[in-house]
Motif scaffolding. Sequence first.
Motif, PDB file in Angstrom:
ATOM      1  N   ILE A 164       0.781  -1.082   0.015  1.00  0.00           N
ATOM      2  CA  ILE A 164      -0.010  -0.122   0.105  1.00  0.00           C
ATOM      3  C   ILE A 164       0.939   1.178  -0.012  1.00  0.00           C
ATOM      4  CG2 ILE A 164      -0.431   0.251   2.538  1.00  0.00           C
ATOM      5  CD1 ILE A 164      -3.038   0.875  -0.095  1.00  0.00           C
ATOM      6  N   ASN A 213       1.647   2.906  -3.140  1.00  0.00           N
ATOM      7  CA  ASN A 213       0.451   3.576  -4.018  1.00  0.00           C
ATOM      8  C   ASN A 213       0.323   4.891  -3.599  1.00  0.00           C
ATOM      9  OD1 ASN A 213       0.313   0.912  -4.894  1.00  0.00           O
ATOM     10  ND2 ASN A 213      -1.911   0.598  -4.677  1.00  0.00           N
ATOM     11  N   VAL A 214      -0.568   5.562  -4.568  1.00  0.00           N
ATOM     12  CA  VAL A 214      -1.014   6.999  -4.227  1.00  0.00           C
ATOM     13  C   VAL A 214      -2.288   6.732  -4.008  1.00  0.00           C
ATOM     14  CG1 VAL A 214      -1.388   7.275  -6.878  1.00  0.00           C
ATOM     15  CG2 VAL A 214      -1.091   9.226  -5.321  1.00  0.00           C
ATOM     16  N   LEU A 215      -3.173   7.446  -3.057  1.00  0.00           N
ATOM     17  CA  LEU A 215      -4.481   7.492  -2.718  1.00  0.00           C
ATOM     18  C   LEU A 215      -5.136   8.772  -3.597  1.00  0.00           C
ATOM     19  CD1 LEU A 215      -6.916   6.787  -0.735  1.00  0.00           C
ATOM     20  CD2 LEU A 215      -5.863   8.653   0.643  1.00  0.00           C
ATOM     21  N   GLU A 223      -8.384  10.593  -4.376  1.00  0.00           N
ATOM     22  CA  GLU A 223      -9.785  10.847  -3.734  1.00  0.00           C
ATOM     23  C   GLU A 223     -10.579  11.851  -4.662  1.00  0.00           C
ATOM     24  OE1 GLU A 223      -9.487  10.594   0.852  1.00  0.00           O
ATOM     25  OE2 GLU A 223      -7.951  11.661   0.087  1.00  0.00           O
ATOM     26  N   THR A 239       0.545  10.516  -0.842  1.00  0.00           N
ATOM     27  CA  THR A 239       1.526   9.279  -0.683  1.00  0.00           C
ATOM     28  C   THR A 239       1.975   9.501   0.729  1.00  0.00           C
ATOM     29  OG1 THR A 239       3.151  10.628  -1.709  1.00  0.00           O
ATOM     30  CG2 THR A 239       2.082   9.134  -3.293  1.00  0.00           C
ATOM     31  N   SER A 252     -12.933   6.823  -4.235  1.00  0.00           N
ATOM     32  CA  SER A 252     -11.401   6.749  -3.974  1.00  0.00           C
ATOM     33  C   SER A 252     -10.808   5.619  -4.322  1.00  0.00           C
ATOM     34  CB  SER A 252     -11.104   7.273  -2.602  1.00  0.00           C
ATOM     35  OG  SER A 252     -11.795   6.533  -1.600  1.00  0.00           O
ATOM     36  N   THR A 308      -6.638   3.430  -4.573  1.00  0.00           N
ATOM     37  CA  THR A 308      -5.071   3.591  -4.716  1.00  0.00           C
ATOM     38  C   THR A 308      -4.553   3.090  -5.587  1.00  0.00           C
ATOM     39  OG1 THR A 308      -4.133   1.682  -2.946  1.00  0.00           O
ATOM     40  CG2 THR A 308      -5.224   3.771  -1.948  1.00  0.00           C
ATOM     41  N   GLY A 353      -5.706  -1.781  -8.486  1.00  0.00           N
ATOM     42  CA  GLY A 353      -5.227  -0.946  -7.545  1.00  0.00           C
ATOM     43  C   GLY A 353      -5.605  -1.795  -6.164  1.00  0.00           C
ATOM     44  N   ALA A 367      -9.053   1.914  -0.982  1.00  0.00           N
ATOM     45  CA  ALA A 367      -8.436   2.888  -0.153  1.00  0.00           C
ATOM     46  C   ALA A 367      -8.543   3.084   1.286  1.00  0.00           C
ATOM     47  CB  ALA A 367      -9.358   4.301  -0.632  1.00  0.00           C
ATOM     48  N   PHE A 373      -5.181   2.503   3.009  1.00  0.00           N
ATOM     49  CA  PHE A 373      -4.241   3.582   3.077  1.00  0.00           C
ATOM     50  C   PHE A 373      -4.081   4.159   4.333  1.00  0.00           C
ATOM     51  CE2 PHE A 373      -2.115   7.288   2.089  1.00  0.00           C
ATOM     52  CZ  PHE A 373      -1.199   7.032   0.832  1.00  0.00           C
TER      53      PHE A 373
END
Length: 375
Positions: free
Chosen positions: A29, A32-34, A36, A46, A66, A68, A109, A112, A115
Amino acid sequence: MKFQINQDHFSNGLQQVLNVVATRSTMPILSNVLIEASEGHISLTTTNLDLGIRCRIKAEVSDAGSITLPVRKLATIVRELPQSDVFVESGDNNQTKITSGGSHFKIMGISAEEFPPLPSFENRKVFELSQEEIVSMLKSVSYAQSTDENRYILNGVYFNFADEKLTLVATDGRRLGLTALETEISEDNAGSLILPAKTVAELERLLGKGEKVKVAFNDRQAAFEIAIDDTGDSGLTDHLYLVSKVVEGNYPNYRQVIPKETEHRVKIERELMLECVHRAALVTSEKNNSVKLKVSKNLLEISGSSSEYGESHESMAIAYDGPEVQVAFNPQFLMEPLKALTKDEVFFEFKDELSPGLFKTLDNFICVIMPLRLN
């Protein structure tokens, strides 16, 4: 989640948050970039658990939500897309469709919910400062941070809010950079923190996009809300938000390192001295990494030598009428503060071959450099 976004804006936003992500992470996780999406914008977040960053970008959002996604892969894909609008849609199975022109991608992905949220923190002290001043202060001392992990307390820049001024200090034990800025500080708001080197590097990269930066900190964390004054070219909206753990522990008493008195002071042209030291150092080697400064009547001579490469000699005119003094320094330690400063007028202070050399400017900057033994 469903939104439409300008390819350039999306790519720029991902670049803003990419640096924080570790290249190898034990938790998927954290790679990954969240993303939203809510009305009028998306936010990208991040974190590596020590440092987190969030930015918001304009987008046309038709379904809020959202997800990730793997940030490095996503950034590469978005950068390579045709330069037009990008359509992003994610379904229930954590799969996200990305479409632009004739390009179609499906990316897997992670939900979310997994995260880790950026911390919000209590009992904090808050200051609003000028971005331009802070970035210039950071650059004028950050080269002196230690990279020795055994001395972790020195692996960062010390911020001290006290006595009506903000003082920034960095040292690795062989040189020390200090700069100060007068600012209003109430008794309840006074305090200090050590900002880790990684966070310092991120701040130097991010500051300068607007006028103000809001700094908030407590004993464990510091947060920087960086205002964006953008005409829309980058797609970034109101601000960037950076939150970081601080280095825990007490910073050493740096004041005792600064010499109370130096006997001689000469005014130097910063760029000229930088060029002379740089050229003199071209013949130094790892084994003999020092340049010698010789100050005599109205003359500063800088020389380097090594058995491998030979000798160099540079000279520059100065206004000086004292005794002849010779002192040797690591050339890097002379060049780094000269590079970091922007003022043309710099003063060099010295005493004898065993005492530290000092660079000073008229506006609260000092760099102390320990001498090397003269060969």
